[in-house]
Design a protein around this motif. Structure first.
Motif, PDB file in Angstrom:
ATOM      1  N   LEU A   1       0.854  -1.195   0.000  1.00  0.00           N
ATOM      2  CA  LEU A   1       0.000   0.000   0.000  1.00  0.00           C
ATOM      3  C   LEU A   1       0.884   1.237   0.000  1.00  0.00           C
ATOM      4  N   ASP A   2       1.077   1.802  -1.180  1.00  0.00           N
ATOM      5  CA  ASP A   2       1.826   3.048  -1.298  1.00  0.00           C
ATOM      6  C   ASP A   2       0.862   4.182  -1.020  1.00  0.00           C
ATOM      7  N   LYS A   3       1.022   4.821   0.127  1.00  0.00           N
ATOM      8  CA  LYS A   3       0.033   5.790   0.599  1.00  0.00           C
ATOM      9  C   LYS A   3      -0.118   6.983  -0.338  1.00  0.00           C
ATOM     10  N   GLN A   4       0.965   7.379  -1.015  1.00  0.00           N
ATOM     11  CA  GLN A   4       0.864   8.523  -1.908  1.00  0.00           C
ATOM     12  C   GLN A   4       0.270   8.125  -3.249  1.00  0.00           C
ATOM     13  N   VAL A   5       0.596   6.919  -3.740  1.00  0.00           N
ATOM     14  CA  VAL A   5       0.027   6.480  -5.009  1.00  0.00           C
ATOM     15  C   VAL A   5      -1.482   6.267  -4.882  1.00  0.00           C
ATOM     16  N   GLY A   6      -1.912   5.753  -3.706  1.00  0.00           N
ATOM     17  CA  GLY A   6      -3.316   5.405  -3.534  1.00  0.00           C
ATOM     18  C   GLY A   6      -4.252   6.587  -3.436  1.00  0.00           C
TER      19      GLY A   6
END
Length: 581
Positions: free
Chosen positions: A307-312
């Motif tokens: 879970l890439d927080k910035q990509v999501g």
């Protein structure tokens, strides 16, 4: 601005024999001068930057979608007086590659290219990453000369060049580790030995390499599957599982134990499923790892969700919704109470959509509380609650308490049972805006599903604002488009004329020879109008609700997917795979 883009080692050597002074121009001025950015859009971006001190201009321009990442990289290279590299045709000396340890190269996304005197020339996306430069200088004992390249190019090159090193190391590990089946069956001895092996540097490096490769490839999940005589590694990229490599079966126990240690799980428990969580930081970004471990007849199987927080976290406008859908969703979100549901199977992007909706609502500065399992992305200004069914802290239990906590907006990770549905509906009735997800196939069947769960039709009709059903569809790689050979059965089912032409990616290095690069949501939005409310109250069928919604302007998911295929953005095969009709 004259852009110098280097494609080969020979070109790069020539450039380093020349002098390239830093430019006095600002980044935005360079982009305008190169005609990559209109001047009025630069002024708008600078105004936003002044309102948000600390934000970089390049990040703002990328968020607005007015400049490509490549143009920003080229402009930054011009400003700093350093080369901008395309790595596609580079052939790198193995001795140069060996100067940077694979774990450092993967962690900092850097690639050594060549030696220029006593300087090691290194490709990186951010040449001002001082931490990475210092780590490289310390480990190589050379002065570091950075050059700029695109992040995706570095990812592909790292996968290409360091894969051989990993394979050799894995082969060596299999020879070193001695865990025979007899030893594994002796629990006390096995646990002691496995824990020792799990702490050894080769095993630690292997786990790190498997995870970093997943991140570099943009994978959403890493699957580690034991077979009878080997262990297979798969990455789920753009929704599809791709085989990566096989490992010797003797590596399974230390590999799984190392992952359990990373996820704070019990390494001695091998007979029951376990869940774990870890977090890593890469290039200043926080990436969450959700770990699931289950026993199988061939050994423990592991899935790591990345879970890439910035990509999501994406704006609502970037989710692939049409103008009609966006207009109606904004109307729903302007309401102070009611319930908006997002539906679809696991992995259809429901959470990403919900967070985008929360982002939209957050601009009004309401009191927002979420109840999730798990909390996937951290959001500033939002109170997020992680449920824990093992201790009895369920969605329903959490909701009972937060409704007394003065929220304006409540997000429920998923409506799983009647009790949660009743409390969510009650919250919507009593002046709260409720956002949640449900597992149904299409928008209209969501109404039927809630009624089947036991909600009263008159209550549901008075609170439900709308239902958004969605799927994720793969996008064609624009670098290798070719005419698609469409099966006659696909044309027949989708009612497509024989003479209509469609396109798909043939497969190239840019898309890892899959023909696809990236995904986008296709959806259908069912707004609950007075006429549809009347149908709900009368107990009408799913088909009747759908037919009326289409008459009132709803575009079905299949038709939205077909529209994408007709513009060449996706293939007809992808439309066939996600069709609902």
């Amino acid at each position: 601005m004259k852009e110098h883009i280097i494609n080969t080692v020979e070109d790069l050597q020539q450039v380093f024999n020349e002098t390239h002074p830093m430019s006095d121009m600002h980044l935005g001025e360079i982009l305008v001068d190169a005609q990559h950015l209109p001047e009025d859009l630069l002024h708008d971006a600078l105004h936003l930057q002044r309102e948000s001190p600390g934000r970089r201009l390049g990040d703002i321009l990328l968020e607005q979608g007015v400049v490509s990442k490549e143009h920003i990289n080229a402009a930054l290279a011009h400003k700093l007086g350093i080369p901008f590299i395309r790595l596609g045709e580079f052939e790198i000396d193995p001795e140069v590659l060996a100067m940077v340890p694979p774990d450092i190269a993967l962690q900092y996304s850097v690639l050594p290219l060549m030696l220029h005197g006593n300087h090691l020339v290194v490709a990186m996306e951010n040449p001002m990453d001082w931490e990475a430069l210092e780590v490289l200088r310390f480990n190589t004992n050379h002065s570091i000369e950075p050059v700029i390249t695109a992040g995706k190019d570095i990812g592909q090159a790292l996968s290409k060049y360091y894969r051989l090193h990993e394979d050799r190391e894995i082969s060596d590990m299999a020879d070193v580790i001695d865990l025979s089946p007899e030893k594994e069956n002796n629990d006390d001895i096995a646990i002691h030995l496995i824990e020792q092996e799990a702490q050894k540097k080769p095993v630690v490096r292997l786990v790190n390499a498997i995870i970093m490769q997943g991140i570099l490839h943009g994978a959403s999940d890493i699957n580690i599957r034991p077979e009878r005589s080997q262990v297979n590694i798969y990455y789920r990229i753009d929704g599809k599982l791709r085989f990566s490599r096989s490992l010797n079966k003797s590596l399974l126990a230390p590999l799984v134990s190392r992952i359990k240690i990373t996820g704070r799980m019990d390494i001695s428990e091998r007979r029951l499923p376990q869940d774990g969580h870890a977090r890593l930081t890469r290039e200043g970004k926080s990436i969450d790892l959700r770990i699931s471990c289950i026993p199988t007849v061939n050994g423990e199987s592991v899935v790591i969700r990345i879970l890439d927080k910035q990509v999501g976290l994406k704006p609502l406008s970037e989710l692939g919704l049409g103008e009609w859908e966006l207009t109606h969703i904004h109307r729903m979100l302007s309401r102070s109470y009611g319930m908006l549901l997002v539906t679809g199977p696991t992995g259809s992007g429901k959470s990403t959509t919900l967070y985008a909706v929360l982002n939209e609502v957050r601009a009004r500065e309401p009191h927002i509380i979420t109840v999730e399992d798990p909390v996937e992305y951290d959001m500033e200004g939002v109170e997020q609650i992680q449920i824990n069914p093992a201790t009895g802290y369920t969605f329903a239990e959490a909701l009972r308490h937060i409704l007394r906590h003065d929220p304006d907006v409540v997000m429920i990770g998923e409506i799983r049972d009647l009790e949660t549905a009743h409390i969510a509906n009650k919250a919507a009735l009593t002046g709260h805006l409720v956002l949640s997800t449900l597992h149904t196939n299409d928008a209209a069947s969501t109404v039927t599903r809630l009624l089947d769960m036991g909600l009263e039709p008159y209550l549901l009709g008075s609170t439900l604002l709308g239902v958004l059903a969605q799927r994720l569809i793969r996008l064609n790689c624009p670098q290798c488009l070719e005419e698609e050979a469409v099966d006659e059965e696909v044309r027949s089912v989708l009612q497509v004329p024989a003479q209509e032409v469609f396109y798909r990616g043939a497969g190239c290095a840019s898309c890892n020879y899959t023909g696809y690069r990236g995904r986008i949501a296709v959806s259908e939005l069912l707004p609950i109008t007075p006429e549809i409310t009347a149908l709900i109250n009368s107990g009408a069928s799913t088909q009747a609700i759908k037919d009326l919604a289409v008459q009132q302007g709803m575009t079905t998911l299949t038709r939205n997917a077909m529209a994408l295929a007709r513009t060449g953005k996706t293939s007809l095969d992808e439309v066939f795979a996600v069709r609902l009709e």
